[in-house]
Design a protein around this motif. Structure first.
Motif, PDB file in Angstrom:
ATOM      1  N   ALA A  65       0.829  -1.199   0.000  1.00 51.80           N
ATOM      2  CA  ALA A  65       0.000   0.000   0.000  1.00 51.80           C
ATOM      3  C   ALA A  65       0.868   1.256   0.000  1.00 51.80           C
ATOM      4  CB  ALA A  65      -0.935   0.001   1.206  1.00 51.80           C
ATOM      5  N   CYS A  66       1.921   1.239   0.802  1.00 57.71           N
ATOM      6  CA  CYS A  66       2.831   2.396   0.840  1.00 57.71           C
ATOM      7  C   CYS A  66       3.567   2.545  -0.484  1.00 57.71           C
ATOM      8  CB  CYS A  66       3.815   2.254   1.988  1.00 57.71           C
ATOM      9  SG  CYS A  66       3.024   2.391   3.610  1.00 57.71           S
ATOM     10  N   ALA A  67       3.989   1.427  -1.065  1.00 60.96           N
ATOM     11  CA  ALA A  67       4.667   1.484  -2.364  1.00 60.96           C
ATOM     12  C   ALA A  67       3.733   2.039  -3.438  1.00 60.96           C
ATOM     13  CB  ALA A  67       5.171   0.098  -2.755  1.00 60.96           C
ATOM     14  N   LEU A  68       2.459   1.710  -3.346  1.00 62.59           N
ATOM     15  CA  LEU A  68       1.489   2.226  -4.310  1.00 62.59           C
ATOM     16  C   LEU A  68       1.415   3.750  -4.256  1.00 62.59           C
ATOM     17  CD1 LEU A  68      -0.625   1.536  -6.449  1.00 62.59           C
ATOM     18  CD2 LEU A  68      -2.310   1.387  -4.612  1.00 62.59           C
ATOM     19  N   VAL A  69       1.501   4.311  -3.061  1.00 63.25           N
ATOM     20  CA  VAL A  69       1.507   5.774  -2.928  1.00 63.25           C
ATOM     21  C   VAL A  69       2.666   6.362  -3.712  1.00 63.25           C
ATOM     22  CG1 VAL A  69       1.859   7.672  -1.294  1.00 63.25           C
ATOM     23  CG2 VAL A  69       0.338   5.796  -0.695  1.00 63.25           C
ATOM     24  N   TRP A  70       3.842   5.747  -3.586  1.00 64.53           N
ATOM     25  CA  TRP A  70       5.024   6.262  -4.268  1.00 64.53           C
ATOM     26  C   TRP A  70       4.969   6.004  -5.776  1.00 64.53           C
ATOM     27  CZ3 TRP A  70       8.210   9.594  -2.014  1.00 64.53           C
ATOM     28  CH2 TRP A  70       8.058   9.752  -0.635  1.00 64.53           C
ATOM     29  N   VAL A  71       4.323   4.931  -6.194  1.00 64.07           N
ATOM     30  CA  VAL A  71       4.121   4.690  -7.635  1.00 64.07           C
ATOM     31  C   VAL A  71       3.220   5.781  -8.218  1.00 64.07           C
ATOM     32  CG1 VAL A  71       3.013   3.124  -9.293  1.00 64.07           C
ATOM     33  CG2 VAL A  71       4.564   2.206  -7.569  1.00 64.07           C
ATOM     34  N   VAL A  72       2.157   6.107  -7.480  1.00 59.88           N
ATOM     35  CA  VAL A  72       1.253   7.169  -7.939  1.00 59.88           C
ATOM     36  C   VAL A  72       2.000   8.505  -7.977  1.00 59.88           C
ATOM     37  CG1 VAL A  72      -0.813   8.500  -7.334  1.00 59.88           C
ATOM     38  CG2 VAL A  72      -0.857   6.007  -7.213  1.00 59.88           C
ATOM     39  N   ALA A  73       2.804   8.788  -6.954  1.00 59.22           N
ATOM     40  CA  ALA A  73       3.577  10.039  -6.939  1.00 59.22           C
ATOM     41  C   ALA A  73       4.531  10.092  -8.130  1.00 59.22           C
ATOM     42  CB  ALA A  73       4.355  10.153  -5.629  1.00 59.22           C
ATOM     43  N   THR A  74       5.158   8.961  -8.447  1.00 58.13           N
ATOM     44  CA  THR A  74       6.061   8.906  -9.599  1.00 58.13           C
ATOM     45  C   THR A  74       5.296   9.122 -10.899  1.00 58.13           C
ATOM     46  OG1 THR A  74       7.479   7.377  -8.380  1.00 58.13           O
ATOM     47  CG2 THR A  74       7.788   7.484 -10.766  1.00 58.13           C
ATOM     48  N   ALA A  75       4.116   8.513 -11.015  1.00 61.94           N
ATOM     49  CA  ALA A  75       3.301   8.683 -12.222  1.00 61.94           C
ATOM     50  C   ALA A  75       2.861  10.139 -12.388  1.00 61.94           C
ATOM     51  CB  ALA A  75       2.082   7.762 -12.166  1.00 61.94           C
ATOM     52  N   VAL A  76       2.444  10.778 -11.294  1.00 59.03           N
ATOM     53  CA  VAL A  76       2.038  12.184 -11.356  1.00 59.03           C
ATOM     54  C   VAL A  76       3.235  13.051 -11.745  1.00 59.03           C
ATOM     55  CG1 VAL A  76       1.242  14.151  -9.967  1.00 59.03           C
ATOM     56  CG2 VAL A  76       0.107  11.935  -9.761  1.00 59.03           C
ATOM     57  N   PHE A  77       4.394  12.768 -11.158  1.00 60.58           N
ATOM     58  CA  PHE A  77       5.618  13.503 -11.483  1.00 60.58           C
ATOM     59  C   PHE A  77       5.941  13.371 -12.979  1.00 60.58           C
ATOM     60  CE2 PHE A  77      10.265  13.441 -12.006  1.00 60.58           C
ATOM     61  CZ  PHE A  77      10.574  14.723 -11.555  1.00 60.58           C
ATOM     62  N   ALA A  78       5.850  12.132 -13.484  1.00 60.02           N
ATOM     63  CA  ALA A  78       6.153  11.892 -14.902  1.00 60.02           C
ATOM     64  C   ALA A  78       5.149  12.605 -15.806  1.00 60.02           C
ATOM     65  CB  ALA A  78       6.160  10.392 -15.186  1.00 60.02           C
ATOM     66  N   LEU A  79       3.872  12.533 -15.471  1.00 56.43           N
ATOM     67  CA  LEU A  79       2.853  13.197 -16.288  1.00 56.43           C
ATOM     68  C   LEU A  79       3.031  14.715 -16.298  1.00 56.43           C
ATOM     69  CD1 LEU A  79      -0.317  11.096 -15.426  1.00 56.43           C
ATOM     70  CD2 LEU A  79       0.863  11.220 -17.628  1.00 56.43           C
ATOM     71  N   LEU A  80       3.327  15.275 -15.127  1.00 52.35           N
ATOM     72  CA  LEU A  80       3.561  16.710 -15.061  1.00 52.35           C
ATOM     73  C   LEU A  80       4.788  17.105 -15.866  1.00 52.35           C
ATOM     74  CD1 LEU A  80       2.786  17.441 -11.289  1.00 52.35           C
ATOM     75  CD2 LEU A  80       1.350  17.976 -13.270  1.00 52.35           C
ATOM     76  N   GLY A  81       5.793  16.239 -15.866  1.00 54.29           N
ATOM     77  CA  GLY A  81       6.994  16.493 -16.669  1.00 54.29           C
ATOM     78  C   GLY A  81       6.722  16.379 -18.149  1.00 54.29           C
ATOM     79  N   ILE A  82       5.928  15.367 -18.523  1.00 49.72           N
ATOM     80  CA  ILE A  82       5.602  15.173 -19.941  1.00 49.72           C
ATOM     81  C   ILE A  82       4.825  16.365 -20.489  1.00 49.72           C
ATOM     82  CG2 ILE A  82       4.160  13.796 -21.507  1.00 49.72           C
ATOM     83  CD1 ILE A  82       4.996  11.328 -19.806  1.00 49.72           C
ATOM     84  N   PHE A  83       3.868  16.840 -19.692  1.00 52.85           N
ATOM     85  CA  PHE A  83       3.051  17.966 -20.150  1.00 52.85           C
ATOM     86  C   PHE A  83       3.676  19.323 -19.824  1.00 52.85           C
ATOM     87  CE2 PHE A  83      -0.166  14.544 -19.827  1.00 52.85           C
ATOM     88  CZ  PHE A  83      -0.534  14.531 -21.163  1.00 52.85           C
ATOM     89  N   LYS A  84       4.924  19.296 -19.383  1.00 52.67           N
ATOM     90  CA  LYS A  84       5.716  20.501 -19.129  1.00 52.67           C
ATOM     91  C   LYS A  84       4.995  21.514 -18.246  1.00 52.67           C
ATOM     92  CE  LYS A  84       8.477  19.874 -23.096  1.00 52.67           C
ATOM     93  NZ  LYS A  84       8.685  19.688 -24.350  1.00 52.67           N
ATOM     94  N   VAL A  85       4.463  21.014 -17.170  1.00 50.57           N
ATOM     95  CA  VAL A  85       3.798  21.875 -16.193  1.00 50.57           C
ATOM     96  C   VAL A  85       4.882  22.662 -15.463  1.00 50.57           C
ATOM     97  CG1 VAL A  85       2.409  21.896 -14.088  1.00 50.57           C
ATOM     98  CG2 VAL A  85       1.862  20.304 -15.933  1.00 50.57           C
ATOM     99  N   GLU A  86       4.659  23.939 -15.333  1.00 51.25           N
ATOM    100  CA  GLU A  86       5.644  24.803 -14.671  1.00 51.25           C
ATOM    101  C   GLU A  86       5.524  24.654 -13.157  1.00 51.25           C
ATOM    102  OE1 GLU A  86       6.919  28.221 -16.089  1.00 51.25           O
ATOM    103  OE2 GLU A  86       6.612  27.662 -18.170  1.00 51.25           O
ATOM    104  N   GLY A  87       6.620  24.810 -12.480  1.00 46.73           N
ATOM    105  CA  GLY A  87       6.603  24.749 -11.022  1.00 46.73           C
ATOM    106  C   GLY A  87       7.451  23.616 -10.501  1.00 46.73           C
ATOM    107  N   ASP A  88       7.396  23.444  -9.205  1.00 45.58           N
ATOM    108  CA  ASP A  88       8.183  22.409  -8.529  1.00 45.58           C
ATOM    109  C   ASP A  88       7.428  21.082  -8.532  1.00 45.58           C
ATOM    110  OD1 ASP A  88      10.128  24.312  -7.923  1.00 45.58           O
ATOM    111  OD2 ASP A  88       9.137  24.858  -6.048  1.00 45.58           O
ATOM    112  N   ILE A  89       7.577  20.361  -9.631  1.00 45.16           N
ATOM    113  CA  ILE A  89       6.831  19.105  -9.734  1.00 45.16           C
ATOM    114  C   ILE A  89       7.415  18.034  -8.814  1.00 45.16           C
ATOM    115  CG2 ILE A  89       5.983  19.597 -12.043  1.00 45.16           C
ATOM    116  CD1 ILE A  89       8.085  17.693 -13.158  1.00 45.16           C
ATOM    117  N   TRP A  90       8.626  18.232  -8.332  1.00 47.96           N
ATOM    118  CA  TRP A  90       9.244  17.281  -7.414  1.00 47.96           C
ATOM    119  C   TRP A  90       8.497  17.222  -6.082  1.00 47.96           C
ATOM    120  CZ3 TRP A  90      10.967  19.478  -2.924  1.00 47.96           C
ATOM    121  CH2 TRP A  90      11.177  20.860  -2.940  1.00 47.96           C
TER     122      TRP A  90
END
Length: 196
Positions: free
Chosen positions: A94-119
């Motif tokens: 369950a905890c790993a799933l949280v980090w997988v989702v965080a990684t997916a959101v980070f990647a999507l924000l990077g792909i769509f070049k969202v400005e700001g601190d996506i980290w």
């Protein structure tokens, strides 16, 4: 007949204590009163076969274990280790799933070049992980586990706020977190222990 009855009562107590449960917790899981569980453990009454089967599943032992006399201090050797490992695996997944989702959101924000601190996706994953740990600790853990998870939540929330807001005195979130930690400590110390 009294020998196996005494063995049953003794083994019910031994299994409950090995599982780290109170009579009330066992009673709630079985849909019985804690007085009934106490009666069984004193040898003043016998649970029926269906209840014994449910108890054997709850404690991870065989039905035969209940009616066999065991040496003093001998812990039940059923599925309790497997159950503990299974619970740990569930919590970790369950905890790993949280980090997988965080990684997916980070990647999507990077792909769509969202400005700001996506980290910051990863920073906010830490308090969410602590919330999950609080839930698992409340279900399967003890007081110390809950206290550790609450402490983690307090300080990861303070860290997330510190790293995400751009204010002059944002460091004061840590000062605000300190009384919350003291409250959590008082709650832990003053909370009555459940009788076993």
């Amino acid at each position: 007949m009294d020998d196996w009855k005494a063995a049953l009562a003794e083994n019910l107590v031994r299994c409950r204590k090995a599982a780290g449960m109170t009579q009330l917790e066992v009673a709630e899981k079985l849909n019985y009163s804690d007085k009934a569980v106490s009666k069984w453990e004193r040898g003043e009454g016998l649970p029926d076969l269906c209840v014994l089967k449910a108890l054997s599943e709850l404690y991870g032992v065989s039905l035969d274990y209940f009616v066999t006399a065991h040496a003093d201090g001998e812990a039940p050797r059923g599925n309790e280790r497997k159950e503990g490992k299974r619970r740990l695996v569930w919590a970790l997944c369950a905890c790993a799933l949280v980090w997988v989702v965080a990684t997916a959101v980070f990647a999507l924000l990077g792909i769509f070049k969202v400005e700001g601190d996506i980290w910051l996706c990863f920073v906010f994953a830490a308090p969410v992980t602590c919330i999950l740990l609080i839930v698992f600790a409340a279900l399967w853990g003890g007081r110390y586990h809950v206290f550790a998870a609450v402490t983690g939540l307090i300080w990861t929330c303070a860290l997330a706020l510190f790293l995400s807001w751009r204010a002059e005195n944002i460091w004061l979130v840590f000062v605000a977190a300190a009384p919350l930690e003291v409250l959590a400590l008082f709650w832990f110390i003053l909370r009555p222990k459940k009788s076993k």
